[in-house]
Design a protein around this motif. Structure first.
Motif, PDB file in Angstrom:
ATOM      1  N   PRO A 112       1.039  -1.393  -0.398  1.00 48.70           N
ATOM      2  CA  PRO A 112       0.080   0.070  -0.021  1.00 48.70           C
ATOM      3  C   PRO A 112       1.327   1.179  -0.487  1.00 48.70           C
ATOM      4  N   VAL A 113       1.889   1.416   0.272  1.00 45.40           N
ATOM      5  CA  VAL A 113       3.057   2.682   0.707  1.00 45.40           C
ATOM      6  C   VAL A 113       3.939   1.900  -0.259  1.00 45.40           C
ATOM      7  N   ILE A 114       5.501   2.673  -1.052  1.00 43.12           N
ATOM      8  CA  ILE A 114       6.275   2.502  -1.188  1.00 43.12           C
ATOM      9  C   ILE A 114       6.907   3.642  -1.049  1.00 43.12           C
ATOM     10  N   LEU A 115       8.194   3.803  -0.547  1.00 40.39           N
ATOM     11  CA  LEU A 115       8.737   4.989  -0.314  1.00 40.39           C
ATOM     12  C   LEU A 115      10.357   4.889  -0.839  1.00 40.39           C
ATOM     13  N   GLY A 116      10.537   5.435  -1.432  1.00 47.53           N
ATOM     14  CA  GLY A 116      12.108   5.969  -2.037  1.00 47.53           C
ATOM     15  C   GLY A 116      12.708   7.668  -1.221  1.00 47.53           C
ATOM     16  N   SER A 117      13.851   7.506  -1.292  1.00 44.85           N
ATOM     17  CA  SER A 117      14.773   8.439  -0.943  1.00 44.85           C
ATOM     18  C   SER A 117      15.307   8.334  -1.882  1.00 44.85           C
ATOM     19  N   ASP A 118      15.850  10.164  -2.747  1.00 38.71           N
ATOM     20  CA  ASP A 118      16.779  10.296  -3.551  1.00 38.71           C
ATOM     21  C   ASP A 118      16.893   8.946  -4.569  1.00 38.71           C
ATOM     22  N   VAL A 119      15.834   8.797  -5.054  1.00 45.71           N
ATOM     23  CA  VAL A 119      16.425   7.603  -5.986  1.00 45.71           C
ATOM     24  C   VAL A 119      15.818   8.095  -8.043  1.00 45.71           C
ATOM     25  N   THR A 120      15.427   9.243  -7.724  1.00 52.30           N
ATOM     26  CA  THR A 120      15.013   9.959  -8.784  1.00 52.30           C
ATOM     27  C   THR A 120      16.499  10.737 -10.021  1.00 52.30           C
ATOM     28  N   TYR A 121      17.550  10.750  -8.957  1.00 54.89           N
ATOM     29  CA  TYR A 121      18.463  11.553  -9.828  1.00 54.89           C
ATOM     30  C   TYR A 121      19.189  10.753 -11.345  1.00 54.89           C
ATOM     31  N   LEU A 122      18.760   9.373 -11.532  1.00 50.97           N
ATOM     32  CA  LEU A 122      19.746   8.919 -12.510  1.00 50.97           C
ATOM     33  C   LEU A 122      18.710   8.610 -13.383  1.00 50.97           C
ATOM     34  N   ARG A 123      18.553   9.946 -14.657  1.00 51.74           N
ATOM     35  CA  ARG A 123      17.423   9.065 -15.557  1.00 51.74           C
ATOM     36  C   ARG A 123      17.269   8.148 -16.156  1.00 51.74           C
ATOM     37  N   THR A 124      18.078   7.471 -17.105  1.00 51.84           N
ATOM     38  CA  THR A 124      18.576   6.163 -17.197  1.00 51.84           C
ATOM     39  C   THR A 124      17.110   5.317 -16.577  1.00 51.84           C
ATOM     40  N   LEU A 125      17.242   5.675 -15.531  1.00 51.25           N
ATOM     41  CA  LEU A 125      16.641   4.668 -14.081  1.00 51.25           C
ATOM     42  C   LEU A 125      15.658   4.404 -14.228  1.00 51.25           C
ATOM     43  N   TRP A 126      15.082   5.885 -14.700  1.00 54.92           N
ATOM     44  CA  TRP A 126      13.453   6.003 -14.675  1.00 54.92           C
ATOM     45  C   TRP A 126      12.127   4.818 -15.464  1.00 54.92           C
ATOM     46  N   PRO A 127      12.460   4.642 -16.494  1.00 56.42           N
ATOM     47  CA  PRO A 127      11.880   3.265 -17.202  1.00 56.42           C
ATOM     48  C   PRO A 127      11.637   1.765 -15.733  1.00 56.42           C
ATOM     49  N   GLU A 128      13.114   2.159 -14.978  1.00 62.29           N
ATOM     50  CA  GLU A 128      12.881   0.543 -14.646  1.00 62.29           C
ATOM     51  C   GLU A 128      12.169   0.720 -13.360  1.00 62.29           C
ATOM     52  N   LEU A 129      13.049   2.533 -12.502  1.00 60.19           N
ATOM     53  CA  LEU A 129      11.906   2.588 -11.128  1.00 60.19           C
ATOM     54  C   LEU A 129      10.018   2.907 -12.086  1.00 60.19           C
ATOM     55  N   ASP A 130       9.475   3.278 -12.594  1.00 56.66           N
ATOM     56  CA  ASP A 130       8.635   3.341 -13.618  1.00 56.66           C
ATOM     57  C   ASP A 130       7.456   1.821 -13.131  1.00 56.66           C
ATOM     58  N   HIS A 131       8.456   1.302 -13.628  1.00 55.41           N
ATOM     59  CA  HIS A 131       8.335  -0.370 -13.735  1.00 55.41           C
ATOM     60  C   HIS A 131       7.715  -1.368 -12.235  1.00 55.41           C
ATOM     61  N   CYS A 132       9.000  -0.870 -11.158  1.00 53.44           N
ATOM     62  CA  CYS A 132       9.372  -1.587 -10.195  1.00 53.44           C
ATOM     63  C   CYS A 132       8.005  -0.712  -9.143  1.00 53.44           C
ATOM     64  N   LEU A 133       7.326   0.320  -9.954  1.00 53.67           N
ATOM     65  CA  LEU A 133       6.724   1.318  -8.940  1.00 53.67           C
ATOM     66  C   LEU A 133       4.729   0.088  -9.618  1.00 53.67           C
ATOM     67  N   ARG A 134       5.014  -0.378 -10.999  1.00 54.45           N
ATOM     68  CA  ARG A 134       3.762  -0.582 -11.295  1.00 54.45           C
ATOM     69  C   ARG A 134       3.851  -2.182 -10.572  1.00 54.45           C
ATOM     70  N   ASP A 135       5.123  -2.471 -10.599  1.00 57.47           N
ATOM     71  CA  ASP A 135       4.953  -3.943 -10.278  1.00 57.47           C
ATOM     72  C   ASP A 135       4.754  -4.145  -8.711  1.00 57.47           C
ATOM     73  N   HIS A 136       5.183  -3.410  -7.815  1.00 58.80           N
ATOM     74  CA  HIS A 136       4.457  -3.520  -7.011  1.00 58.80           C
ATOM     75  C   HIS A 136       3.665  -2.605  -5.404  1.00 58.80           C
ATOM     76  N   LEU A 137       2.797  -1.645  -6.481  1.00 60.80           N
ATOM     77  CA  LEU A 137       2.044  -0.726  -6.067  1.00 60.80           C
ATOM     78  C   LEU A 137       0.631  -1.331  -5.931  1.00 60.80           C
ATOM     79  N   ALA A 138      -0.052  -1.465  -4.589  1.00 63.34           N
ATOM     80  CA  ALA A 138      -0.943  -1.889  -4.287  1.00 63.34           C
ATOM     81  C   ALA A 138      -2.227  -1.848  -5.055  1.00 63.34           C
ATOM     82  N   ASP A 139      -3.340  -1.493  -5.273  1.00 63.20           N
ATOM     83  CA  ASP A 139      -4.735  -0.443  -5.721  1.00 63.20           C
ATOM     84  C   ASP A 139      -5.013   0.629  -4.761  1.00 63.20           C
ATOM     85  N   GLY A 140      -4.597   1.120  -5.052  1.00 66.10           N
ATOM     86  CA  GLY A 140      -5.035   2.327  -4.172  1.00 66.10           C
ATOM     87  C   GLY A 140      -3.756   2.885  -3.444  1.00 66.10           C
ATOM     88  N   GLY A 141      -2.997   2.472  -3.467  1.00 67.75           N
ATOM     89  CA  GLY A 141      -1.711   2.409  -2.792  1.00 67.75           C
ATOM     90  C   GLY A 141      -1.100   4.011  -3.483  1.00 67.75           C
TER      91      GLY A 141
END
Length: 253
Positions: free
Chosen positions: A174-203
């Motif tokens: 229901p809750v995903i946390l990340g501090s300073d995980v957006t500093y590298l542009r090349t990782l954004w697509p993988e981060l987006d994918h990871c969030l979609r894989d692990h976020l619960a509905d309504g989270g």
């Protein structure tokens, strides 16, 4: 001893220790010995959830980064920048923001946990947290830091490796946390994918940063991919002129 940050082939004992949750003083001694073999570390006392807490941290993060850069410049492949070795203010800002939400018995996932500050902050507020990083070295220190929790709260912690876009936990949070995980542009697509894989509905996803220019770009980029975005400013007493931003993401679907 020269620090080896190439973690593609860590020793077998190292892998076996990382696969098990430490539950005794003997396991702490094993973790401390393994960490000492790889880099200098120390205890730092920081405020987490408004209380003093001891975190295991790298003793010379600047020196580790310089060495990694030198090895990269020399053409060595597979050298990982040890950005995890520093406790970033963004984690303190995210810690402060967690006062605004109810976390009692809520499953929480921390991505790119580094020192584990934000995940431990969630546990101290009642959450059941899975603390993850894509690099093995910081997970050694996090496992030691978790042992400073009460036994009841230790049971609420899981520490494991999770690389954006590669690894997947068969659990939704229901809750995903990340501090300073957006500093590298090349990782954004993988981060987006990871969030979609692990976020619960309504989270909700809570990402913090110190108002980096690159994160300003991320703000637009992530909204273009179908996320609802709300921004919060968190002032910290150590440097009121440099607040922390918390980006709250929820799915539009």
């Amino acid at each position: 001893m020269k620090v080896d940050n190439n973690l593609h082939h860590p020793p077998l004992l190292y892998l076996l220790v990382l696969m098990s949750q430490p539950e005794s003083s003997e396991s702490f001694d094993q973790l401390a010995a393994l960490a000492t073999e790889r880099f200098k570390w120390q205890w730092d006392e920081v405020l987490i959830a408004d209380q003093p807490y001891r975190l295991a941290v790298a003793a010379d993060p600047e020196g580790m980064l310089i060495e990694a850069c030198e090895r990269q410049d020399a053409g060595e492949e597979g050298v990982i920048d040890p950005f995890w070795a520093t406790t970033w203010r963004a984690a303190s800002g995210l810690d402060r923001y967690l006062d605004r939400i109810v976390l009692d018995d809520v499953p929480v996932l921390e991505l790119g946990c580094g020192t584990g500050h934000a995940g431990i902050a969630a546990v101290l507020r009642g959450a059941r947290a899975t603390l993850t990083d894509g690099v093995d070295d910081p997970l050694l220190l996090v496992r030691m830091s978790v042992l400073n929790l009460s036994q009841q709260n230790q049971a609420k912690c899981n520490v494991q490796r999770l690389r954006f876009g590669i690894d997947k936990i068969e659990t939704k949070f229901p809750v995903i946390l990340g501090s300073d995980v957006t500093y590298l542009r090349t990782l954004w697509p993988e981060l987006d994918h990871c969030l979609r894989d692990h976020l619960a509905d309504g989270g909700e996803v809570l990402l913090s940063d110190p108002y980096r220019i690159i994160a300003n770009e991320f703000r637009g980029w992530i909204q273009d991919r179908g996320w609802h975005y709300v921004e919060h400013k968190i002032d910290l007493a150590d440097d009121p002129e440099h607040p922390i931003r918390v980006m709250r993401l929820t799915s539009l679907k």
